[in-house]
Write an enzyme that holds these catalytic residues in place. Structure first.
Site, short mmCIF file in Angstrom:
data_model
loop_
_atom_site.label_atom_id
_atom_site.label_comp_id
_atom_site.label_asym_id
_atom_site.label_seq_id
_atom_site.Cartn_x
_atom_site.Cartn_y
_atom_site.Cartn_z
N LYS A 176 2.92 -14.03 6.22
CA LYS A 176 3.23 -15.04 5.20
C LYS A 176 4.74 -15.20 5.13
O LYS A 176 5.36 -15.21 4.06
CB LYS A 176 2.64 -14.61 3.84
N ASP A 189 -2.60 -17.64 5.18
CA ASP A 189 -3.60 -18.47 4.50
C ASP A 189 -4.27 -19.44 5.47
O ASP A 189 -5.47 -19.70 5.38
CB ASP A 189 -3.02 -19.20 3.29
N ASP A 230 -6.18 -6.32 5.39
CA ASP A 230 -7.28 -6.00 4.48
C ASP A 230 -8.12 -7.24 4.22
O ASP A 230 -9.36 -7.22 4.31
CB ASP A 230 -6.71 -5.45 3.17
N TYR A 266 0.81 -1.22 0.00
CA TYR A 266 0.00 0.00 0.00
C TYR A 266 0.85 1.27 0.00
O TYR A 266 0.31 2.37 -0.10
CB TYR A 266 -0.94 0.01 1.21
#
Length: 436
Positions: A234, A300, A324, A158
């Site tokens: 992640k 995930d 998000d 972002y």
């Protein structure tokens, strides 16, 4: 500061004194109505806010609302999507609230919401997610969802460091990688000098940005007597950005909070030195003494487990993109983004902008139809941030009562048995009527 496009109303300024907010009895609070459905939503929300403050404080406190502009109305009035006055007003008055804004197409700001966050360094995107009894949900046990997400708000993809495929900027970066890091250049599977079809984006995640986010999340967990903070990342793939986020988060927890927390990093060291049984006993003893557990989860897997094991999550701290995804997915579990609140906060300077988390829904503009819950609950967050907890509690009571009455806006009515569909404005009135 003098403004050229707006005039402040009478009232006092919220200030930060010795690291704490100082809120006058008649604070000036800037607001942006928003685009599309924004005016309808704001009209209902402001009535709810004023009623809650009036009932809670019997006239001893009152909000002095200060309208400023951004988005479509600002473009129409001032030929700019985000006037300097708007940013300066939020900077001067510390705390404000806004409806949904249009993102300009074909140039200008990537996102007005992101622009405001970055200009004011609102590094925490705070997204509490809870279930209100009676709200339609696609899952069997939405009542088990009770989480607070601390989403890093200024870094990650972002940051907007991104270049179009075939542009001179992208070509320069590709040439740099080819020259300086030839092994990495081989990992770029497509695109060459004759056909430069590769877009380039850069993902910055810093130790400083990580520490201030994780610190805020742990302070919240300790203050609100929450049980755990989960670092969602992640890092198994992005080892030096999101993996570093996890490692810096654990280090921050241990260095700044000592025995107030217990981390899975501590568990790992003890397990390696003395075995799992000793590590389990150490963790059990620390949690029994009131320590907050600091753990981590792969992004995930987290998106699966918030569905299958939501009770395992309490406070979540995570980089921008993960936050998000998670906040929107969780909103769906408890009734949709139409009632999902959000706040963007800098806990150091005190600056905060609370906001609707949904889009502008222009096809419903001026129809007095949509659910105002996202802005109303964002206002509830704002009042709690100001320390006006009595007003915040009345808003929650009113919303619970309105939903229980089954007199609701169309998004709820179409999914609730024996419900009556009412207008946006009428739903605001229903919330006020149910404040006790």
């Amino acid at each position: 500061m003098k403004y050229t496009t707006v005039t402040p109303p009478e009232g006092g300024k919220i200030q930060i004194v010795n690291g704490k907010l100082s809120v006058p009895d008649q604070p000036v609070i800037p607001f942006i109505r928003g685009d599309g459905t924004g005016p309808d939503i704001w009209a209902a929300s402001q009535r709810v806010f004023d009623a809650a403050v009036s009932q809670a404080y019997k006239g001893s406190r009152k909000v002095s609302w200060f309208e400023v502009y951004a988005g479509g109305l600002a473009k129409e009035k001032f030929d700019t999507w985000l006037p300097d006055d708007t940013v300066n007003v939020f900077r001067d008055y510390l705390v404000g609230i806004k409806g949904p804004l249009t993102t300009p197409i074909g140039g200008g700001f990537r996102s007005l919401n992101v622009a405001l966050r970055q200009m004011l360094d609102l590094y925490v995107c705070l997204r509490p997610v809870q279930y209100f009894a009676g709200v339609p949900s696609p899952v069997k046990h939405p009542e088990k969802v009770n989480m607070v997400i601390f989403r890093e708000n200024t870094e990650d993809i972002y940051a907007g460091i991104e270049y179009v495929a075939g542009s001179p900027e992208a070509a320069k970066i590709l040439e740099f990688i080819k020259k300086e890091f030839p092994k990495d250049f081989k990992k770029i599977r497509f695109g060459n000098e004759e056909s430069p079809s590769v877009g380039i984006g850069i993902k910055p995640i810093s130790q400083e940005g990580t520490v201030r986010l994780v610190k805020s999340a742990i302070q919240y967990a300790l203050r609100e007597k929450r049980k755990s903070v989960t670092l969602v990342h992640k890092g198994n793939i992005m080892k030096y950005t999101e993996g570093a986020f996890r490692d810096w988060g654990y280090a921050c927890a241990e260095e700044l909070f000592g025995n107030q927390v217990y981390t899975w990093a501590q568990w790992g060291r003890t397990s390696k030195a003395h075995g799992e049984e000793a590590a389990n006993e150490e963790q059990k003893k620390a949690l029994a003494a009131g320590a907050v557990l600091i753990k981590d989860a792969i992004a995930d897997i987290t998106l699966q487990q918030i569905l299958t094991r939501p009770a395992d999550f309490d406070v979540i701290a995570t980089p921008n993109l993960n936050g998000d995804y998670l906040s929107d997915a969780l909103a769906a579990q408890v009734g949709g983004i139409g009632i999902a609140p959000g706040g963007n906060i800098n806990y150091t300077t005190g600056h905060a902008i609370f906001e609707a988390t949904h889009g502008t829904a222009p096809k419903y503009a001026n129809l007095d139809k949509v659910n105002p819950g996202s802005v109303i609950l964002s206002g509830e967050m704002m009042f709690r941030y100001l320390g006006w907890t009595e007003a915040a509690d009345l808003i929650i009571t009113g919303l619970n009562g309105a939903i229980s009455s089954k007199r609701v806006t169309y998004d709820f009515a179409r999914l609730m048995d024996n419900s009556t569909e009412i207008k946006c404005s009428e739903f605001g009135d229903n919330i006020i009527a149910n404040m006790k």
